[in-house]
Scaffold this active site. Structure first.
Site, PDB file in Angstrom:
ATOM      1  CD  GLU A  62      -1.814  -2.595   1.549  1.00 53.29           C
ATOM      2  OE1 GLU A  62      -0.355  -2.524   2.194  1.00 53.29           O
ATOM      3  OE2 GLU A  62      -2.664  -3.373   1.393  1.00 53.29           O
ATOM      4  CG  HIS A 131     -10.434  -6.887   6.852  1.00 53.03           C
ATOM      5  ND1 HIS A 131      -9.675  -7.474   7.733  1.00 53.03           N
ATOM      6  CD2 HIS A 131      -9.824  -7.173   5.695  1.00 53.03           C
ATOM      7  CE1 HIS A 131      -8.686  -7.933   7.150  1.00 53.03           C
ATOM      8  NE2 HIS A 131      -8.655  -7.837   5.769  1.00 53.03           N
TER       9      HIS A 131
END
Lengths: 329, 338
Positions: A62, A131
């Site tokens: 990321e 998440h």
């Protein structure tokens, strides 16, 4: 075709495709967005339509991905980064916060970062604490970033096209529970202006300000409240940064009662800012009752369905909040 | 507007055999040295505030790399970035004005020493975050490749940056996409006070290249010609689509990390050993020996550089202070209408 109905994720995909057709500088990069079609299926067939160069699959990296988008944007590209879950932006925070957000100001206006970062946000999928977060306040707290939370398919397309046009870094937090919801979306490209709130519906008794998936829950709550004789105005700010308070202030002036609804934990959440702005006036003088907040609990999102449901506002919580607010003297 | 004579690449292929190229490289190194000695002095006299990171002793790496670049090639730089900025051709007066917190500075006084970027010379910016510029360089290189432009991107960083995740993610992305990017590690032996002996188990930073399947090379970073030779090979590799190179330039910073450094972690002997390997003196001796220049040439150049820096200080000092009234401008770039 003004009444054409498509899903939220189809609307996002259509915006990306139309932007890519219009401008060869637009490209997408992210994890599993190619043949896989995206973890939530958003990129879908774009890989087959635009090829591997412009629908660029990346390693799980990321910080590198966002950094590459910043660099590409600095030299004139228009990257759209997909971060698979908004929680993973934590891995890329240096590039988002210290680089993308600050470069234009810090470097005296020499350069700018026309980058879009899209990420699925929020709870409701049983994916537990890492998440499922609603992290919009992190980004809204950083000058230099724009932050949008589309709450329906139409805005998902319009806000994304506006974000791609914008010469600044724009964080687009899409709600994962909305991806499969449908609604009318114009087929032609259009822009929903960033920084303009949406008056979702009007009612004389109280104002509900809600973001993300809480907008549709507030609409469902308002339908039931109507049966009890309580008529709610619903306002969706749509953009957290920059924040448009004008609609909210006007609506409070008319009804005197306001309830702020967010999925994220209550403590230091975005609605605390909205409450503070109300308190700073002029809307404060119109209030007949204290500002009410209906928010997520101040806990990490849990896994078990009954726990997860209890952790964030549901339709019945919004109804109960509104009823209680109407009983205030 | 005052900057160094644009760097000239030697037709002979060696900076030690070509008079005009040698003089331009020497001018670059002398200018970096002189600029930094001047700002060090201004700071000591209380005329400059904040902090700064000086690269005195490291002038050969910035210069040797930039000689090998075209004006359309990009760089990303570091907190210790004056040298990169100057070698790429930045305006010394605007740099000085920025450090003096003036409205006419590169960042209008908002960035200071650590944040100078220059679109004209394609410097994408110094960076206050260690390794912050490395993924950015990869992205700029990706853009060059996607647009079929034949430019390369150089990312400068220190040895400390190679322990950051950003370095590893960026090298991997550059490698898998065969990007025209050159990773230049200026290994000055210390990340602030933490020595390379303490901070890594590999012998050479360039050993880390093999983990990503790219070329890695270590050069004497105080030998401007050796740096240049490595840069030429890396640029050629990058431009021909063969992907990145990691160049490690072994060098040393004479001054402390920043203005808070009391040099407790290294010895005077060590500093003196490296001062004896002064990249400027070494290069001067070689080109004098090779009879490319005379002592008179060298002295004249040194005087000219000092005068240039004096002028930059004078002009920058006379400029208006940066203006709080416009603080809210350029937080966001205005949205284009049309």
């Amino acid at each position: 075709m003004a009444n054409r109905v498509i899903t939220y994720s189809e609307a996002v995909r259509e915006a990306i495709a139309q932007a890519m057709e219009a401008d060869s500088n637009v490209f997408m990069l992210g994890e599993d967005i190619g043949i896989y079609g995206g973890a939530f299926g958003v990129s879908g067939d774009l890989y087959h339509r635009f090829g591997a160069e412009r629908i660029r699959d990346t390693p799980i990296s990321e910080l590198g991905i966002v950094g590459a988008a910043v660099g590409a944007a600095l030299v004139g590209m228009r990257p759209i980064v997909e971060i698979q879950f908004s929680d993973f932006t934590s891995q890329a925070m240096d590039q988002i916060v210290n680089q993308a957000a600050k470069i234009h100001f810090m470097l005296g206006g020499e350069l700018s970062v026309p980058m879009v970062l899209r990420a699925p946000s929020g709870s409701g999928t049983g994916a537990a604490a890492q998440h499922s977060q609603s992290l919009e306040t992190w980004f809204a707290h950083i000058p230099g970033l724009k932050v949008v939370l589309p709450s329906n398919p139409r805005d998902a397309k319009g806000l994304l096209l506006a974000a791609i046009d914008d010469p600044n870094p724009v964080i687009v937090l899409e709600h994962k529970l909305l991806y499969k919801t449908s609604g009318p979306v114009p087929e032609e490209p259009f822009r929903t202006p960033i920084g303009v709130a949406d008056l979702v519906r009007e009612g004389k008794d109280l104002v509900i300000v809600a973001t993300g998936v809480m907008v549709s829950r507030s609409i469902a709550a308002a339908d039931q409240l109507k049966e009890q004789g309580i008529k709610a105005t619903i306002i969706d700010p749509r953009t957290l940064s920059p924040l448009d308070m004008s609609l909210i202030n006007d609506a409070i002036a008319a009804s005197g009662r306001v309830m702020l609804v967010q999925e994220a934990p209550k403590h230091v959440g975005f609605m605390a800012e909205v409450a503070a702005r109300i308190a700073e006036g002029p809307a404060l003088y119109s209030l007949l009752a204290p500002v009410k907040r209906i928010c997520g609990m101040d806990i990490p999102i849990p896994y078990a369905p009954q726990l997860e449901k209890a952790a964030v506002p549901q339709i019945e919580d919004i109804i109960a909040g509104a009823v209680a607010l109407m009983r205030e003297p | 507007m005052v900057s160094i004579t644009p760097l000239i690449s030697p037709e002979s292929g060696s900076l030690e055999l070509d008079r005009s190229a040698a003089l331009s490289a020497l001018e670059s190194m002398l200018t970096i040295r002189s600029f930094e000695e001047a700002v060090d002095g201004l700071f000591a006299r209380g005329l400059m505030h904040g902090t700064m990171h000086l690269s005195i002793g490291q002038e050969a790496s910035a210069t040797g790399i930039c000689v090998a670049l075209k004006t359309t090639d990009y760089i990303t730089s570091t907190h210790r970035g004056h040298g990169h900025c100057i070698a790429k051709g930045a305006d010394l007066t605007r740099m000085m004005a920025e450090l003096l917190a003036k409205q006419t500075g590169y960042c209008r006084g908002r960035g200071g020493s650590m944040h100078i970027a220059d679109t004209k010379t394609r410097n994408l910016g110094a960076n206050g975050i260690v390794a912050g510029g490395i993924p950015i360089a990869v992205g700029a290189a990706l853009a060059q490749k996607m647009r079929n432009e034949n430019n390369v991107v150089v990312s400068f960083f220190g040895d400390g940056a190679t322990n950051e995740g950003a370095f590893h993610e960026a090298l991997n992305l550059g490698a898998i996409w065969d990007l025209p990017v050159i990773f230049v590690c200026e290994n000055n032996k210390y990340g602030m006070s933490n020595s390379t002996e303490l901070s890594m188990r590999v012998d050479k930073v360039s050993d880390r290249a093999s983990a990503y399947g790219i070329a890695g090379v270590t050069v004497d970073g105080n030998d401007v010609n050796e740096v240049y030779q490595a840069a030429v090979a890396a640029v050629q590799r990058a431009r021909s689509g063969k992907g990145p190179t990691l160049i490690e330039c072994e060098t040393y910073r004479w001054k402390g990390h920043s203005k808070s450094d009391k040099n407790l972690y290294r010895t005077k002997e060590e500093i003196d050993q490296w001062k004896a390997k002064d990249p400027i003196i070494r290069f001067q001796e070689i080109i004098l020996q090779n009879q490319l220049v005379t002592q008179t040439d060298v002295d004249a150049l040194a005087n000219q550089v000092r005068e240039t820096i004096r002028e930059a200080i004078k002009d920058a000092s006379a400029a208006p202070d940066s203006d709080p009234a416009e603080l809210l401008s350029s937080v966001y770039r205005e949205v284009y209408n049309g």
